[in-house]
Scaffold this active site. Structure first.
Site, short mmCIF file in Angstrom:
data_model
loop_
_atom_site.label_atom_id
_atom_site.label_comp_id
_atom_site.label_asym_id
_atom_site.label_seq_id
_atom_site.Cartn_x
_atom_site.Cartn_y
_atom_site.Cartn_z
CG ASN A 154 -1.96 1.42 1.48
OD1 ASN A 154 -1.78 2.34 0.30
ND2 ASN A 154 -2.70 1.57 2.40
CD1 TRP A 155 3.77 1.18 -2.85
CD2 TRP A 155 3.48 2.13 -4.88
NE1 TRP A 155 4.71 0.46 -3.45
CE2 TRP A 155 4.79 1.58 -4.87
CE3 TRP A 155 3.25 3.10 -5.91
CZ2 TRP A 155 5.58 1.11 -6.27
CZ3 TRP A 155 4.02 3.29 -7.04
CH2 TRP A 155 4.77 2.11 -6.95
CG HIS A 189 -5.35 1.90 5.12
ND1 HIS A 189 -5.39 2.77 5.97
CD2 HIS A 189 -4.85 1.08 4.78
CE1 HIS A 189 -4.59 2.83 6.57
NE2 HIS A 189 -3.71 1.47 5.25
N GLY A 202 3.42 -1.09 4.30
CA GLY A 202 2.93 0.06 3.44
C GLY A 202 4.29 0.25 3.74
N GLY A 203 4.85 0.57 4.89
CA GLY A 203 6.24 1.55 4.47
C GLY A 203 7.04 0.55 3.83
C1 PEP Z 1 -1.09 0.30 5.75
O1 PEP Z 1 -1.53 1.82 5.58
O2 PEP Z 1 -1.36 -0.87 5.38
C2 PEP Z 1 0.25 -0.52 6.70
C3 PEP Z 1 0.39 -1.36 7.40
O3 PEP Z 1 1.23 -0.20 6.34
P1 PEP Z 1 2.53 -0.11 7.58
O4 PEP Z 1 3.17 -1.00 7.13
O5 PEP Z 1 3.40 1.18 7.03
O6 PEP Z 1 2.33 0.19 8.83
#
Ligand code: PEP
Length: 256
Positions: free
Chosen positions: A11-12, A95, A234-235
């Site tokens: 998920n960008w 989300h 995400g990250g």
């Molecule tokens: C997300 O936004 O779905 C997520 C899991 O972000 P992160 O991996 O950065 O915690």
């Protein structure tokens, strides 16, 4: 879970310029092929170009959000019908950032899921509790409420088109990952709930991804848990090398 196949979804969010996004896909194209299902939810503005540039058979480009409405005077919105018209297979819904910053309720999320299902786009439906809710032992109640309301308009014959993501809000973007025990406990609970709402056979076919500071260091132990089917990342999905390492973990577990 017998037929579990690990899925890796990125998920960008609102990151990357057009050039950066194209470079990511170009680099991924050069890396060895994989057989696991990989998904990248990119900014909607670029999805079509990335889709055309992508040379990986098992990479699906996805949307991060869609409208709860079918069509018409909804300036700035993107409908499930539009997503389907680009032959895109997945769209993130519910989300926690959309729930909290854009005040999306369970009812709105349920309408979005209904739209996506109607147009044969698979929702990646996110649910998860806040830290406060966990502290007062409300996790299972919150999960139950979000799940039941979100899936209200999904009949049993369509449940195979849903991907779930358990994303504890306290773990998203914080660097604090749920332990494998914490995550597995909730994933198992979700599986049991799905068995109750639908039936155990249907529930056994629904992937439940874990999301919340999942990265190349912790993905393996999480993905090996019986009810965890992969990650929504995400990250760590922003860097092609980190993301590819997570794909390699999926490959290992999927037995390739
Ligand atoms: C997300 O936004 O779905 C997520 C899991 O972000 P992160 O991996 O950065 O915690």
């Amino acid at each position: 879970m017998k037929n579990k196949k690990i899925i890796v979804a990125g998920n960008w969010k609102m990151n990357k310029t057009y050039l950066e996004a194209k470079e990511f896909i170009a680099k991924l194209n050069q890396l060895p092929d994989y057989t696991s299902q990989v998904i990248i939810a990119a900014p909607s503005l670029y999805v079509d170009t990335l889709f055309i540039n992508n040379q990986k058979e098992n990479l699906a480009l996805a949307l991060q959000n869609c409208s709860a409405y079918e069509s018409g005077a909804f300036t700035g919105e993107i409908s499930a019908r539009m997503i389907a018209s680009l032959q895109l297979k997945y769209c993130i819904v519910g989300h926690s950032e959309r729930r909290s910053y854009f005040e999306e309720t369970d009812e709105i999320i349920s309408d979005k899921i209904a739209q996506l299902i109607h147009y044969n786009v698979q929702p990646i439906f996110c649910i998860g509790e806040t830290l406060q809710e966990r502290k007062v032992n409300e996790t299972f109640n919150v999960i139950r409420k979000q799940l039941v309301r979100g899936l209200e308009k999904v009949p049993v014959e369509k449940i195979g088109n849903i991907v779930l993501a358990y994303e504890p809000v306290w773990a998203i973007g914080t660097g604090i990952t749920a332990t494998k025990e914490q995550a597995e406990e909730v994933h198992k609970f979700i599986f049991q709930l799905l068995s109750e709402i639908y039936n155990p056979e249907a529930a056994a076919r629904i992937p439940i991804l874990y999301g919340g500071s999942c990265n190349e260091k912790n993905a393996e132990e999480l993905f090996y848990q019986p009810h965890i089917w992969g990650g929504l990342i995400g990250g760590a999905s922003l860097d092609v090398n980190s993301f590819y390492k997570i794909i390699q973990i999926a490959e290992k577990i999927n037995g390739k």
